[in-house]
Structures are given as structure tokens and as C-alpha cells.
Motif scaffolding. Sequence first.
Motif, PDB file in Angstrom:
ATOM      1  N   GLN A  32       0.798  -1.213   0.000  1.00  0.00           N
ATOM      2  CA  GLN A  32       0.000   0.000   0.000  1.00  0.00           C
ATOM      3  C   GLN A  32       0.836   1.271   0.000  1.00  0.00           C
ATOM      4  N   THR A  33       2.168   1.171   0.017  1.00  0.00           N
ATOM      5  CA  THR A  33       2.983   2.369   0.081  1.00  0.00           C
ATOM      6  C   THR A  33       3.350   2.911  -1.291  1.00  0.00           C
ATOM      7  N   THR A  34       2.798   2.337  -2.365  1.00  0.00           N
ATOM      8  CA  THR A  34       3.040   2.854  -3.702  1.00  0.00           C
ATOM      9  C   THR A  34       2.176   4.090  -3.926  1.00  0.00           C
ATOM     10  N   ALA A  75       5.615  11.287  -0.650  1.00  0.00           N
ATOM     11  CA  ALA A  75       6.541  12.236  -1.278  1.00  0.00           C
ATOM     12  C   ALA A  75       7.634  12.605  -0.294  1.00  0.00           C
ATOM     13  N   THR A  76       8.810  12.857  -0.822  1.00  0.00           N
ATOM     14  CA  THR A  76       9.931  13.307  -0.005  1.00  0.00           C
ATOM     15  C   THR A  76      10.579  14.502  -0.686  1.00  0.00           C
ATOM     16  N   ARG A  77      11.186  15.347   0.140  1.00  0.00           N
ATOM     17  CA  ARG A  77      11.931  16.498  -0.362  1.00  0.00           C
ATOM     18  C   ARG A  77      13.191  16.652   0.501  1.00  0.00           C
ATOM     19  N   GLY A  78      14.262  17.169  -0.130  1.00  0.00           N
ATOM     20  CA  GLY A  78      15.436  17.555   0.633  1.00  0.00           C
ATOM     21  C   GLY A  78      16.394  16.425   0.927  1.00  0.00           C
ATOM     22  N   GLU A  79      17.274  16.675   1.915  1.00  0.00           N
ATOM     23  CA  GLU A  79      18.405  15.812   2.189  1.00  0.00           C
ATOM     24  C   GLU A  79      18.464  15.395   3.651  1.00  0.00           C
ATOM     25  N   PRO A  90      11.434   7.431   1.461  1.00  0.00           N
ATOM     26  CA  PRO A  90      10.446   6.878   2.409  1.00  0.00           C
ATOM     27  C   PRO A  90      11.075   5.946   3.439  1.00  0.00           C
ATOM     28  N   ARG A  91      12.335   5.562   3.241  1.00  0.00           N
ATOM     29  CA  ARG A  91      13.027   4.675   4.176  1.00  0.00           C
ATOM     30  C   ARG A  91      13.988   5.431   5.089  1.00  0.00           C
ATOM     31  N   LEU A 279       9.121   6.804   7.082  1.00  0.00           N
ATOM     32  CA  LEU A 279       7.770   7.104   6.641  1.00  0.00           C
ATOM     33  C   LEU A 279       6.974   5.842   6.340  1.00  0.00           C
ATOM     34  N   ASP A 280       7.591   4.864   5.687  1.00  0.00           N
ATOM     35  CA  ASP A 280       6.872   3.629   5.367  1.00  0.00           C
ATOM     36  C   ASP A 280       6.318   2.969   6.626  1.00  0.00           C
TER      37      ASP A 280
END
Length: 536
Positions: A32-34, A75-79, A90-91, A279-280
Amino acid sequence: MRGQHRRHPAWPSKALLALAFVLPCTAALAAQTTPVSTTPEARTYDHILDTVVARYHLPGIALGVIENGKVVYVATRGETIAGSGRKITPRTLFKIASNSKAMTTALLGRLVDQGKLHWDDPVTKYLPGFQMYDPWVTKNMRVADLLTHSSGLPEGGGDLMLWPEPNAFTRADIIHGLRYIKPGYSFRSKYEYDNLLYVVAGEVAAAAGSAPYETLMHREVFQPLGLSRCQVGQWNRDAVGDVAQPHSFRDGRNVPEDEDGPVIPAITSAPAGGIRCDLDDMLSWARNWLVPTPAQLQWLSAEQRHVLQSPHMLIPVSEQRRDWDDSHIMAYGYGWRMTDVDGTWTVWHTGTLDGMYSELMLLPDQKDGFVFLINGEAESARTVLGEALLKHFTKPDDTRGVTWYADALQRADEQATKRAAAPDTSAATPVAPAVLAAWTGRYRDPWLGDLMLCPRNGRVHFAVAKSPRLNGDVMRLGNRDLVHWSNHGMDPDAWLDFHPAQGGQPATLTMAKVDPLGDFSSDYEDLHFVRTGDCP
């Protein structure tokens, strides 16, 4: 500390086999994390996220959204470290801070289901040495009372035994120190947020479960739910990999602060705020509450789920929350807050540590929710992002948007600052040892321990024995003395008020925040140092 920031006064304001049913459950959660990235809703989430990141110059963030029980957006942003080129994924592990509390209460709920613990059991049944300041409260404190922030402890009482980290305070020190912290209100009469009693709750779990808290958390929570990346206790940074580091925002850029070494140590504060997850796993954790499978209902019964997320202590509803959300009631359960927002029931919590912010929001009736994790100074960003995302569910025709909420919050902060402005300390000058000769020496507070206030390098230096980051030089501003902390992240500075010996009793020292809106975990006002001798 729990958050080196100025509080928004309107927002209330750290090796065993899994059970056989885990494997299919975990696979289903992973599926479900797609993210669905082409829908209008996804474009809406992209816009909200990018606007917040730009407004607040966030170093990194991970966001996931659940609709009708399914993960529809990731969604992810940054470092992980600004300028490193290592992207947030997400990991990526983040400190979830006080979102750890709900995991601690779920562990306790597991023990209740197993018959090893009861919510109404006295704390002393499991911890015979436990004492509060009032003997009656000690006798009547139930396990449940540890979880609702209504014990009588002042807001943030004793947090200086938890933060700043690292320090030498153990959980035994905290249990012993509680007896010296004077109550700020009567037992069970009101809500005042505290962290120490969640550490005590972790020790209750350890006693009832016959294993250390960290072992129980892995065995009873992480492994059964397939939270494979969540970490608590000691672990190896490079073996686990992909770990976000906290940042402060200074001179127009994000600066890493207190970066992890190769080995992340076990920390005393873990039950209150010391778990890290990605996050996952946080989305899997959220879905466990929104759409539990039959296997997950074996992991934690419907009865205990209801207990954890039911109102147990009312929280005052702020004017801002009434205006923004039309909220009428707010309450605390066991490790969860709950509020009505635009007629929709929400269950949620936030997490705050130095340079790390998180929020987990559930709308149980709709099976919707979201979670985000940030590795920078982000109190305002969290408030605005959480509000904009929430309105997508509770009031989809809301036209105010990120910019409106950000501007409104900025105005509220400016007004609060005018009402309780911190003095300008830039003109403070170091105090010469001769000037404070009558006051230098060794001091002791009954719960924070020993303090050395002694000459060093032509100045008077303040140093707490068990908390090495609580050190700095004494400065004079006008006719008052303050300690200016040596470490940048140790805001706010603290006033020092000396009281002469009298009636055969030694001199004493009390403290207070220079910035009255400084974080409540800087609980200097609860300290009472007594002079015990001269400097060596």
C-alpha cells in the motif's frame, strides 16, 4: 531539549521472532505504500508540500497520505544532511519524538490484553520505590494516571533530566527525582504536559513484561506490526543506514546540529520520545489504527484500542483552534490527542526534538490520515502543513491555503512576542569572579543534582555535573545575572537569582527563562539549588 523553540501559545503546543500472523500482514502493508502521483489529489498534496517547504526553507521532509485506508500519496523532499546530496526517501529514519508515546501506550495495552497489567493497578505494585511529592498521590497514582498529563507535575516538570542529551540521568534517577518536584496543581484536576511519567510508564511495562522496555518494544510492537526500520535502544547508524540528522536554521541556511555518531546509544527518554522510524513504517503504524486487519486485532484488541484513543483528560481549546477549525472539545487519551475539526473527529499527536518535528493525524470515521517527518526547525511549518492537509479532508472547499495560514500564524507569533517580549541580551557582559565571590561555590538541587559555579578563565562558569551541555558563562545585564549557554542549541538562556543565607540555612540559587515563551522543557523555574560548599 524537547524543542528549542518559542511556543505558539494558542497550540497545546524523544532479536525475537515475530508472531506467525505477521508475514502476510506486513506484505499487504508494504503493497500500500506505492503512491498515486497522477491524480488531482496528488497534485494538490504536491502543491501544499512544496509551498510549505519553500516558505520555511525545510532541509528535508517525508510525507504520506492515507485515504479510505489506503496509502495514496508518498513524497519526499530535501536531504538527510543539508548539502550532502543524500536525498530523503520513504526509508529515511527520523526521530518521531513524542509520537513515541502512542507506541509506549500500545505496548502497555498489549500487556493488559495478556493479563500482565491492569490500567487501574497502582504504580507502586510494579515500582515499589516510586514516589511523588505528595504521599497521597504516590499511593493513589494508577498506571493510567501516568499517561494523561494530569498528575500534578508542572508543565515539562523535570524535563531537564531528559534533555539536553547526552546526559548521565538514568530511569532510576528519574523515578527517584520525582519525589522532589513540587506539584503545579492538584492531582487529576487539569492537563499539563509532562514527559517524565512516560519514562515511568516504560519502567512499569518492563516490570510487568519481565524484560527491558527496548526489548519489549521490539518484541511486542515493531516485530508483530512489521515495523522493520523502527529503532529504539542502541543501534549502529551505518548498519541501519539512511538516517536523517537534525538541523537549525542560522544565517539563512540549514546547519546540522548534534549529528549521530557511528553508534546511537540507548537513551533514558525513549518511552517518552526516543523512537526513530521511517515514513513507510509510520504509514503502516497509522493504517493499523485506521483499518486493522483480523491479525492486527489479535495483536491489540478492539477494547484496548478504544481505551487508548478515548478522551481521558480535557485540554483547553484555544481561540485560534476555535477560529481555524470550529473545534469545541479537545482531550488526551493514552498517548493520543483528539479534537473535533469542522465537525470531524480527529485523533493525532505531534513530536518535537531539537531540529526534528513530526505529526501523525488520523480521521478514524473516514479511515483517512497523514503523517510527516521533518529534520529541521519546523514548529510553524508543522502547524501550517498539518492544517492545510487536514482541511483537504474536513473542509475541502476551504480557500485559505498555506499562505493564509502561514501569514496568520506569523501575525499571532508577533503579537505574542510583543505581549511577552524577551529582553535583548546582546549587551550582556561577562561577570568577573571578584564580583560574584560571595555566591560562587558548589550547589545542589534535589533532582537535577550538583552544580559548580566557579571561576574559570577569568569568568564565572556554570556547569551541571550530570548534564554536560548545561554549562555556560555568567553574564550581567543591567542589575541581573544570567547564564549564557555555551552550546548554540541551548536556548533559552536563564536568569540567576541568588538568595543570601539566613536563619542558619545556606544560600540558595533559583533560575528562570530569560525568554518567557521559551520551551517548557527548559524548566529552570522548578530548580532550587542550595549552596553546599566552596569551589575546589
